[in-house]
Scaffold this motif. Structure first.
Motif, short mmCIF file in Angstrom:
data_model
loop_
_atom_site.label_atom_id
_atom_site.label_comp_id
_atom_site.label_asym_id
_atom_site.label_seq_id
_atom_site.Cartn_x
_atom_site.Cartn_y
_atom_site.Cartn_z
N UNK A 7 0.83 -1.20 0.00
CA UNK A 7 0.00 0.00 0.00
C UNK A 7 0.86 1.26 0.00
N UNK A 8 1.96 1.24 0.73
CA UNK A 8 2.85 2.41 0.72
C UNK A 8 3.40 2.67 -0.68
N UNK A 9 3.79 1.59 -1.38
CA UNK A 9 4.29 1.77 -2.74
C UNK A 9 3.22 2.31 -3.67
N UNK A 10 1.99 1.79 -3.52
CA UNK A 10 0.89 2.27 -4.37
C UNK A 10 0.57 3.74 -4.09
N UNK A 11 0.58 4.13 -2.81
CA UNK A 11 0.32 5.53 -2.47
C UNK A 11 1.38 6.45 -3.06
N UNK A 17 1.83 10.20 -9.85
CA UNK A 17 0.93 10.31 -11.00
C UNK A 17 0.06 11.56 -10.91
N UNK A 18 -0.42 11.88 -9.71
CA UNK A 18 -1.22 13.09 -9.55
C UNK A 18 -0.43 14.35 -9.88
N UNK A 19 0.84 14.38 -9.48
CA UNK A 19 1.68 15.54 -9.79
C UNK A 19 1.87 15.69 -11.29
N UNK A 20 2.12 14.55 -11.97
CA UNK A 20 2.33 14.60 -13.42
C UNK A 20 1.06 15.07 -14.12
N UNK A 21 -0.10 14.58 -13.71
CA UNK A 21 -1.36 14.98 -14.34
C UNK A 21 -1.62 16.47 -14.15
N UNK A 22 -1.31 16.98 -12.97
CA UNK A 22 -1.50 18.40 -12.72
C UNK A 22 -0.59 19.24 -13.61
N UNK A 23 0.65 18.81 -13.78
CA UNK A 23 1.58 19.55 -14.64
C UNK A 23 1.12 19.53 -16.09
#
Length: 403
Positions: free
Chosen positions: A95-99, A105-111
């Motif tokens: 779960x830590x790796x997935x988080x 991924x969220x940072x990349x999508x925002x950029x």
């Protein structure tokens, strides 16, 4: 039948005594004794035959019980292996790796979104067009499926707290309106004690793990009801919900097949309700799981059917037992469903051992019109509302609610 046999034995004994007295010149005492001996011998032979028949029937019942216990033990062993494998998994590290991956991924999508917005701002605006030369096409209405009132996190919490319950809603046959089966209707117990309907909490997108859990509980409930009905010598069909969330998951689909294998004796009373969209979107692997379910003895009921211009013979070969159509829409616009006459389509479908099931019946007039069109299976709030089943009375409470 047994009393009749003994009557014949008595008549035969009297006949033997008479024959001994008149034909063989026995004394009256000897003739009566001969009749009694003959009758006793016949009664002994009859009792021996009945005892052997009862012993054979008991042996067959013991063999059936042994096979059922063996399948239950096999299913328990498979479940134990699954639990052991899950217990050995280190879920925390995964779960830590997935988080972490989700955060990146969220940072990349925002950029990417910011870059696209900058490009759109820099793009030159098109030249204005005069109103007299502007022709606008009418835009098609966009239908948005409303989101459930209960969000997914609250649904997960409620399911984990065992606040999910199943009620039963009858499906009746016309014109007698006898109960043919029961729909399993999931409901959610809220914190204030109220019950939320399926439309209020079922996730529209995502939440496959919750759907699998809800459908797993429904399968267990359906098996319990079918076993109880069989113990009471009753014939009942239970419609349990099913979706691609369960069929498409290897663990859930395997558990489904194991449960059906362990309950082959009652599998014919199980019918899984799956939406037309999910049925048409089944992949090759998921279709193989559906075929395996049909081979175990269970069937399928396709819900939310939008058109009957389909290959009915192929559906029958795949284990489909009924097609659910909206009663109000079929009465108002039958041409939307089929090119057949409304009174002929039900007979055509019945040739392949598939029945049309009218859902959402809300008035007596709809019942009359559906019956005129040959649709003999209906379900809806006018027939009976969904409600709990009392364990001490079996199927009787909901049968009494059907009008």
């Amino acid at each position: 039948m047994q009393a009749l046999v003994y009557t014949f034995i008595a008549i035969a004994a009297v006949a033997v005594g008479a024959a001994a007295y008149f034909g063989l010149t026995f004394t009256p005492a000897n003739a009566i004794l001969a009749a009694l001996v003959f009758g006793c011998v016949c009664v002994v032979l009859m009792e021996r035959t009945l005892r052997l028949r009862a012993e054979n029937r008991l042996e067959r019942a013991i063999e059936d019980l042994s096979r059922l216990l063996a399948t239950d033990a096999q299913a328990g062993a498979v479940l134990g292996q699954r639990i052991n494998s899950i217990a050995e998994v280190d879920a925390g590290a995964r779960l830590e790796g997935v988080e972490a991956d989700i955060s990146v991924l969220g940072t990349v999508i925002r950029q990417v979104a910011e870059a696209v917005a900058d490009l759109e701002e820099r793009k030159a605006k098109p030249a204005p067009v005069s109103n007299d030369r502007l022709i606008t096409a009418p835009s098609a209405p966009v239908v948005y499926e409303p989101e459930p009132l209960i969000p997914l996190p609250l649904l997960r919490q409620a399911v984990s707290e065992n606040r999910l319950i199943y009620h039963m809603q009858p499906v009746v046959t016309l014109p007698q309106r006898r109960t043919q089966g029961f729909d399993l209707v999931p409901r959610l117990m809220l914190e204030n004690g109220d019950l939320a309907d399926r439309a209020d909490f079922m996730p529209r997108r995502g939440g496959e793990d919750v759907l699998r859990h809800i459908e797993g509980v429904g399968l267990l409930e359906a098996v319990t009801i079918c076993r109880r009905a069989r113990a009471n010598a009753q014939q009942v069909t239970v419609y349990a919900p099913l979706s691609r969330a369960t069929i498409g998951d290897s663990t859930a689909s395997e558990q489904l097949l194991v449960s059906l294998e362990a309950n082959r004796a009652i599998a014919s009373g199980l019918t899984f309700t799956i939406s037309e969209a999910d049925w048409q979107d089944l992949t090759t692997g998921e279709r193989a799981i559906a075929d395996a379910v049909a081979k175990k003895g269970a069937g399928f009921s396709i819900s939310d059917v939008r058109s009957l211009r389909i290959d009915i013979a192929e559906l029958a070969a795949q284990g489909v037992r009924s097609l659910r159509i909206d009663a109000a829409r079929f009465i108002a616009e039958p041409e939307v469903f089929t090119d057949f006459h409304a009174s002929d389509i039900a007979n055509y479908v019945a040739r392949f051992d598939i029945k049309l099931l009218g859902t959402g019946v809300v008035s007596e007039r709809q019942i009359v019109e559906l019956l005129e069109d040959g649709i003999v299976l209906i379900q809806g709030p006018y027939i009976a509302a969904a409600g709990p089943v009392r364990s001490d009375l079996g199927m009787e409470p909901l049968r009494q609610t059907a009008r």
